[in-house]
Scaffold this motif. Sequence first.
Motif, PDB file in Angstrom:
ATOM      1  N   PRO A 181       0.826  -1.221   0.000  1.00 42.82           N
ATOM      2  CA  PRO A 181       0.000   0.000   0.000  1.00 42.82           C
ATOM      3  C   PRO A 181       0.848   1.255   0.000  1.00 42.82           C
ATOM      4  CG  PRO A 181      -0.822  -1.600   1.577  1.00 42.82           C
ATOM      5  CD  PRO A 181       0.497  -2.126   1.094  1.00 42.82           C
ATOM      6  N   SER A 182       0.170   2.381  -0.091  1.00 48.01           N
ATOM      7  CA  SER A 182       0.815   3.676  -0.305  1.00 48.01           C
ATOM      8  C   SER A 182       1.925   3.956   0.686  1.00 48.01           C
ATOM      9  CB  SER A 182      -0.228   4.787  -0.213  1.00 48.01           C
ATOM     10  OG  SER A 182      -1.198   4.662  -1.217  1.00 48.01           O
ATOM     11  N   LEU A 183       3.013   4.524   0.155  1.00 43.61           N
ATOM     12  CA  LEU A 183       4.088   5.046   0.985  1.00 43.61           C
ATOM     13  C   LEU A 183       3.838   6.533   1.224  1.00 43.61           C
ATOM     14  CD1 LEU A 183       7.034   3.226  -0.791  1.00 43.61           C
ATOM     15  CD2 LEU A 183       6.204   2.771   1.524  1.00 43.61           C
ATOM     16  N   GLY A 184       4.540   7.077   2.240  1.00 48.25           N
ATOM     17  CA  GLY A 184       4.378   8.482   2.562  1.00 48.25           C
ATOM     18  C   GLY A 184       3.204   8.722   3.481  1.00 48.25           C
ATOM     19  N   PRO A 185       2.681   9.957   3.485  1.00 48.53           N
ATOM     20  CA  PRO A 185       1.565  10.289   4.382  1.00 48.53           C
ATOM     21  C   PRO A 185       0.238   9.801   3.826  1.00 48.53           C
ATOM     22  CG  PRO A 185       2.203  12.214   3.098  1.00 48.53           C
ATOM     23  CD  PRO A 185       3.181  11.128   2.746  1.00 48.53           C
ATOM     24  N   LEU A 186      -0.635   9.364   4.723  1.00 50.21           N
ATOM     25  CA  LEU A 186      -1.963   8.911   4.326  1.00 50.21           C
ATOM     26  C   LEU A 186      -2.963   9.311   5.402  1.00 50.21           C
ATOM     27  CD1 LEU A 186      -3.756   7.287   2.344  1.00 50.21           C
ATOM     28  CD2 LEU A 186      -3.269   5.267   3.752  1.00 50.21           C
ATOM     29  N   SER A 193      -1.511   8.153   9.020  1.00 50.73           N
ATOM     30  CA  SER A 193      -0.422   7.189   9.058  1.00 50.73           C
ATOM     31  C   SER A 193       0.707   7.633   8.147  1.00 50.73           C
ATOM     32  CB  SER A 193      -0.919   5.799   8.633  1.00 50.73           C
ATOM     33  OG  SER A 193      -1.397   5.816   7.310  1.00 50.73           O
ATOM     34  N   LEU A 194       1.873   7.030   8.398  1.00 53.06           N
ATOM     35  CA  LEU A 194       3.067   7.274   7.593  1.00 53.06           C
ATOM     36  C   LEU A 194       3.735   5.939   7.300  1.00 53.06           C
ATOM     37  CD1 LEU A 194       4.310  10.343   9.612  1.00 53.06           C
ATOM     38  CD2 LEU A 194       3.882  10.414   7.148  1.00 53.06           C
ATOM     39  N   ALA A 195       4.348   5.848   6.140  1.00 59.75           N
ATOM     40  CA  ALA A 195       5.047   4.620   5.761  1.00 59.75           C
ATOM     41  C   ALA A 195       6.321   4.988   5.014  1.00 59.75           C
ATOM     42  CB  ALA A 195       4.157   3.739   4.895  1.00 59.75           C
ATOM     43  N   HIS A 232       6.198   1.569   9.621  1.00 63.86           N
ATOM     44  CA  HIS A 232       4.874   2.188   9.715  1.00 63.86           C
ATOM     45  C   HIS A 232       4.700   2.908  11.046  1.00 63.86           C
ATOM     46  CE1 HIS A 232       3.155   0.051   6.200  1.00 63.86           C
ATOM     47  NE2 HIS A 232       3.923  -0.952   6.566  1.00 63.86           N
ATOM     48  N   TRP A 233       3.864   3.954  11.008  1.00 65.98           N
ATOM     49  CA  TRP A 233       3.378   4.602  12.236  1.00 65.98           C
ATOM     50  C   TRP A 233       1.960   5.080  11.976  1.00 65.98           C
ATOM     51  CZ3 TRP A 233       1.834   9.609  13.772  1.00 65.98           C
ATOM     52  CH2 TRP A 233       1.703   9.780  15.153  1.00 65.98           C
ATOM     53  N   ARG A 234       1.087   4.912  12.961  1.00 64.14           N
ATOM     54  CA  ARG A 234      -0.329   5.244  12.793  1.00 64.14           C
ATOM     55  C   ARG A 234      -0.858   5.877  14.068  1.00 64.14           C
ATOM     56  NH1 ARG A 234      -5.470   2.828  13.410  1.00 64.14           N
ATOM     57  NH2 ARG A 234      -6.850   3.025  11.583  1.00 64.14           N
ATOM     58  N   THR A 235      -1.733   6.868  13.905  1.00 61.93           N
ATOM     59  CA  THR A 235      -2.371   7.494  15.054  1.00 61.93           C
ATOM     60  C   THR A 235      -3.827   7.786  14.712  1.00 61.93           C
ATOM     61  OG1 THR A 235      -2.354   9.410  16.558  1.00 61.93           O
ATOM     62  CG2 THR A 235      -1.667   9.801  14.286  1.00 61.93           C
ATOM     63  N   PRO A 236      -4.716   7.646  15.662  1.00 60.47           N
ATOM     64  CA  PRO A 236      -6.122   7.965  15.378  1.00 60.47           C
ATOM     65  C   PRO A 236      -6.363   9.460  15.168  1.00 60.47           C
ATOM     66  CG  PRO A 236      -5.827   7.404  17.687  1.00 60.47           C
ATOM     67  CD  PRO A 236      -4.541   7.090  17.015  1.00 60.47           C
ATOM     68  N   GLY A 237      -5.395  10.301  15.515  1.00 63.53           N
ATOM     69  CA  GLY A 237      -5.565  11.735  15.365  1.00 63.53           C
ATOM     70  C   GLY A 237      -5.378  12.201  13.930  1.00 63.53           C
TER      71      GLY A 237
END
Length: 926
Positions: A181-186, A193-195, A232-237
């Motif tokens: 799936p997509s790299l960068g900001p999403l 999220s960021l990848a 990966h990093w993900r936050t609900p914010g």
Amino acid sequence: MEGFHRHRKRWLAMGIVSMLLPCSPLAHAKATLADCDAAAFATTLQPSASATVDATAQAYWLSADRIRWPGTSPQGRYRLYHSAVAALVAQPGRSVVGADGHLVLESATTAPGDGIAQRFGFVPAGADLRLGAQDRKRLADLLRQQIVLVREDASGRVLAATAVQHPGALDDLYAAAVQAPSLGPLRTSEASSLALWAPTARAVSLCLYSDDNGGATEVHALSPEAATGIWHWRTPGDLSGRYYTYLVDVHVPGTGVVRNRVTDPYSISLGTDSRRSYFADPDSPALKPAGWDDAPRPDRVKTQTDMTIYELHVRDFSIGDASVPAAHRGKYLAFTDTASDGMRHLRALSEAGMTDVHLLPVFDIATIPEAGCLTPRVPDAAADSEAQQAAVMAVAARDCFNWGYDPFHFNAPEGSYASDASDGARRIAEFRRMVMALNAIGLRVGMDVVYNHTAASGQAAGSVLDRIVPGYYQRLDGNGRVERSTCCDNTATEHAMMARLMIDSAVLWARHYRIDSFRFDLMGHQPRAAMEELKRRVDAATGRDVQLIGEGWNFGEVADGARFVQASQLSLNGSGIGTFSDRTRDALRGGGPADGGDALVKEQGWLNGLVYAPNAMADAGRSREDLQAAADMVRVGLAGTLRDYRLATSDGDEKSLWDIDYKGQPAGYASQPGEVVNYAENHDNQTLFDINAFKLPRDTSAEDRARVQMLGVAVTAFSQGVAYFHAGIDTLRSKSLDRNSFDSGDWFNRLDWTYRDNAFGTGLPPASDNAANWALMKPLLADASIKPGPREIALARDMFRDLLRIRASSRLFRLDDAGEVKQRLRFPNSGAGQNPLVVVGQLDGQARDGQAVEGAGFREILYLLNVSPQAQVLELPSEKGKSYRLHPVHRAAGAADPRPRRDARFERDLGRFTVPPRTTVVYVVE
């Protein structure tokens, strides 16, 4: 981009240098807010114990379990030593020290598979070695460490040692990353999220900032995905509007274990001078100008050959336009000032038949300071003075101008063209406003993209990719040095994730910014397969046909297919991707783009006097046969450079264009007309006016200089394929003879939409690229008779628009099928008996097997291009008895050129044509 460019401009302006500061020896020390805000952008966690190894050629991972060491005997004992803290020392005659362990390698007993053999065919023969099955499971961890390949004797003493280039292993081991799936900001409705793809990293952390200038507010560790190497990093914010950087702990060959603070290679926007990435969702309503979703788009290009392109630099367009508000000059927003002189000019071109504006690079550029750039004070000096260039070049490294072939971030708009570079949202919204404004006057927007190199590599300040995955994104030579044949640090688009970055980037621009076509800089340095995949992906993502053209030059370490099948002139036939043709360009202009010294003057072309109007330095050895050969090459271009088109040549033969020689290559190389781009001038090299200033006889009148220029335009306008024009070719644009104005500032690159001045004779051009030719230039620049006045500029402007109208009047000039070109185009005045001063083309619009040419407009078209200073009379028996009339554009009351209507003659009973001097005449049967 044929010219060579200087770089590091922004970094000089900012006073930044690469700094590697000693830190804790613990390679996995936790990242802190202090690391996010440190003055240095790189910190050495563990310095390398040995920066060099004793080998002239590096080894290559061919796959995840196979290594080749070129030029080395397969006999001997091979070990792959590794060290997590970069402590390896491998000296000949001694045992390796500092290793955490080693892997035993065995000689490969089978040949590599077809895929490996094809990809690594450029690697010389040597020792082919294999990892054991159990050791392969350790490979991911080993690739994060320092590795040295050693051939040693039975006692373990080093006989030779080398590094191993790892792209083959990474592409094999992390093949799943290409489809991930997509790299960068999403941003989704649930989370942000960021990848980041960083398979050789030991740790990756995220630094978050509230704005472009303040300190970091948060630091978070990312988690790696084993199958893809993506962190990966993900936050609900909702992170929208926040800025971020990464801290990447990675082994850098020759340096050690380093913590690099880097921006996101998939950044969609940035802060000032690209110090921080900007988090945003490009689909957010906050980033869309009013009406963006429903704005009408031009639908005038049905096939690639419909494209008629105006190549334009964003800053050039408006920086000198007093009718543009001062705050908008040189910016995206200048295109929204619909009543400005520049926009009136573009609107007139669109109404005449121009379909596309192609913008020189508008992605994030490394060499333009986005804050505090300088404007030189250029003195009012003589036309041939050195003073102007001295003033321009004194601040060139810190001024606001550069062509932009220095990519920093491929996916983000350039900040110096935005009203506020510190606001990541403005770049996006204002770029879109520019596109909307151009679309509103009927012009599609194309983009010049540069994926073949980066502005920097390694640990340099302007390097992004190589500081995340060292040694992967750049193409290396056999000794591990970055190849620089493109002028700069070459990228390796044959590597899977560099190809993905290029493709993802093009998709982003086409989908989110409505870019309609792309021009690829030095496309021949990229694989054909990657370009074809890009075309499939972009069309699928947008649901429309996005046209691709590019420079298909064949040179450097990839020349002649040395590493892959290139996206080059001779290798793209059948792909539908267009390449610029130098065949007719050089025949028109004379000589070649790299000429210097006397060749600049004496190597005349078909357009500017070859044999028929020799200048004072003309080559006395040139003959009428040379002129005829040049006329043949002009016909090659008019026939779309099609390999199978047959032409009666000046040597009395009939040949396919493939069999006509052009500097040791076939003159015709395209399978379809859409695969060629025709031009007489673009941003590279001297403008057409300037090259003609060198080559035309000095006593050529100002009006005739304008006419010669428009004959060059006519050849492009009437050639089958894509028509490509440099902004200002229609206003006799001069760069005061500058051969390479990439960093020559606003002074030597200016455009005047008031049509009073073409900028010729505004000083000697910059010494860096021109001083060797100053002695030739000085008398030309000082000669006031060469410089056109407003009358000549207006004549050229209006003749150009008439030529656009003629091209737009009939699809016969824009046939999209090679078979149709072969059937409908012929050259009556060709072969051994030709008059080489007049090139004549005849286009047949009659029905064939019940099928007429849709949009032909006329039953027949006959165009005649006379480059001679004298009128020419031709008798063409094949045209006897036909009901030719002047083209309606020539007959119109407002026709720019009076000569066709006043002086041209067609004697129907004799098939005799009288063509006025230096004039284009078009006849039609209606």
